[in-house]
Design an enzyme around this catalytic site. Sequence first.
Site, mmCIF file in Angstrom:
data_model
loop_
_atom_site.group_PDB
_atom_site.id
_atom_site.type_symbol
_atom_site.label_atom_id
_atom_site.label_comp_id
_atom_site.label_asym_id
_atom_site.label_seq_id
_atom_site.Cartn_x
_atom_site.Cartn_y
_atom_site.Cartn_z
ATOM 1 C CG HIS A 21 -0.382 -0.134 2.534
ATOM 2 N ND1 HIS A 21 0.486 0.799 3.045
ATOM 3 C CD2 HIS A 21 -0.526 -1.083 3.497
ATOM 4 C CE1 HIS A 21 0.836 0.453 4.268
ATOM 5 N NE2 HIS A 21 0.251 -0.696 4.557
ATOM 6 C CG HIS A 24 4.312 -1.395 2.125
ATOM 7 N ND1 HIS A 24 3.038 -1.853 1.902
ATOM 8 C CD2 HIS A 24 4.718 -1.955 3.288
ATOM 9 C CE1 HIS A 24 2.683 -2.673 2.887
ATOM 10 N NE2 HIS A 24 3.683 -2.750 3.746
ATOM 11 C CB CYS A 130 1.734 -11.169 18.882
ATOM 12 S SG CYS A 130 0.705 -10.591 17.497
ATOM 13 C CB CYS A 133 4.169 -8.710 16.618
ATOM 14 S SG CYS A 133 2.954 -7.433 16.957
ATOM 15 C CB CYS A 155 -1.154 -8.418 19.934
ATOM 16 S SG CYS A 155 -0.067 -7.241 19.109
ATOM 17 C CG HIS A 158 -1.332 -7.814 15.011
ATOM 18 N ND1 HIS A 158 -0.065 -7.608 15.475
ATOM 19 C CD2 HIS A 158 -1.271 -7.771 13.666
ATOM 20 C CE1 HIS A 158 0.750 -7.475 14.449
ATOM 21 N NE2 HIS A 158 0.049 -7.560 13.336
ATOM 22 C CE LYS A 306 1.028 1.309 10.849
ATOM 23 N NZ LYS A 306 1.336 0.000 11.393
ATOM 24 C CE LYS A 309 -4.978 -4.529 0.538
ATOM 25 N NZ LYS A 309 -4.517 -3.400 -0.175
HETATM 26 ZN ZN LIG Z 1 0.797 -8.305 17.311
#
Ligand SMILES: [Zn+2]
Length: 527
Positions: A21, A24, A130, A133, A155, A158, A306, A309
Amino acid sequence: MRSGKSFYVTTPIFYVNDAPHIGHAYTEVAADVLARWHRQAGDDTWMLTGTDEHGEKILRTATANGVSPKEWADTLVEKSWRPLLETIDVANDDFIRTTEPRHEEAVQTFLQKLYDDGFIYAGEYEGFYCVGCEEYKQESELVDGSGPYEGQKVCAIHSKPVELLQERNYFFRMSEFADRLLALYSERPDFVQPESARNEVTQFVKQGLSDLSISRSSFDWGVKVPWDDSHVVYVWFDALLNYITAIGYGDDSSDKLERLWPGVHIVGKDILRFHAVIWPAMLMAAGLDVPQRVYGHGWLLVGGEKMSKSKLTGIAPTEITDTFGSDAFRYYFMRAIAFGQDGSFSWEDLSARYQSELANGFGNLASRVLAMVTRYFEGSVPAASEYSDADRHVQTVVADAASAADAAIEKLAIHDALAHIWTIVDELNGYITEQQPWVLAKDDAQRDRLATVLYTVTEGLRALAVLLAPVTPVATDKLWTALGVVDSLGALADQPIRDAGRWGQLPAGTVVGRLEALFPRIETTND
Ligand SMILES: [Zn+2]
């Protein structure tokens, strides 16, 4: 022209679990602008990017899609990641994939050295992991889940449950490096930037470091631990090493490591800790230099959120480049967002800057100047005669902008560099309005004055083309061709950028050509 300096810049290697996206693309463009600038300055320059292809998350995604992890990675690399670089005109020197033998073998060499030197030991580990991560989490990094995860710890990044893992793992003695890391942050304030990032990392290390679990045995998608092939190397430990494996670590026939290392790492601030804590500790253990700089850029925000996706705010770079072109993409993100800080993307702002800064400011200036040289001097750039104060002011603005821009690039303040360069655009536009060459052209007695004015603005355009080449390579190439200087001055990419502000490089008598609109008018409704 060789400067005798080297400049090695890297982006993070991107995880091949999804399509790219604009977040990046933003990182890629920033690294590319820095690399192009240094290349044009004659520095021994190398830009590296690539993909991170190991780890449990990739394995799970590939399995869910019914393919092997290598097939999954191959497809994403060829269909998404390499094409991204073309979409935004990134001129990287290398692209590394962590599944390549050159990387995997060098990772094993590195690991074996640390093991032989006593920096790695076997131990038991229990912790919350996680998978999103790919990282063990401290309890302080977990939050209460909501919705389907009500009553569980999740997390914080996430919002998904973590797993309690207990493994017999290999550990890196990272705890031994806390003091050396703190000394590094205080002796070299530039090492971690921006300032907010440096403070955060310093606070983190001051609390003390645990040893780092660097192997996993519950799955096998990774680099095998050389002395125990029932384990694969922890994906971050593997991934960070790309920065040296790509330039020949462990390969005695290559001189690149010696030439280019230490490098500058451009990273998102979410992965700053890996780059500013774990990575330098790994290098210290191996007896290698730590990076020259670790620079954490900010987030791109869309509607205050932020870009990612998973949060459904991902915008594909082609959505922008298809309408505005790659130059506008590059210019917009480098100009509108202070590098290092969070910045908001909006279509309205992009559209407004395209029109006022690129089309009206720079593009029109270029077309008008070349049209006047054609109309009043049959396309041949006239020689300047006597310079007035106004002309000398233009020369000063050009020289100052060029040196200020170079100083800003040294500090990675790309937005400042562009702001300095834009003082030339504004100065030249104002100068034309004041000098009124179309009035001078009506009076034969003013022929010399007209010549000086047109030489001044054309030479100003020459400097602009050189200074903007790293940011808007497509438009400046067209301008360079239209300026007719390829034979006399050489290719634009070879113009020494630190010399761009030296007045009088454009030879009088140069025959200019036609210039199509550099930034054509866009009829757009973004709905
Ligand atoms: Zn995470």
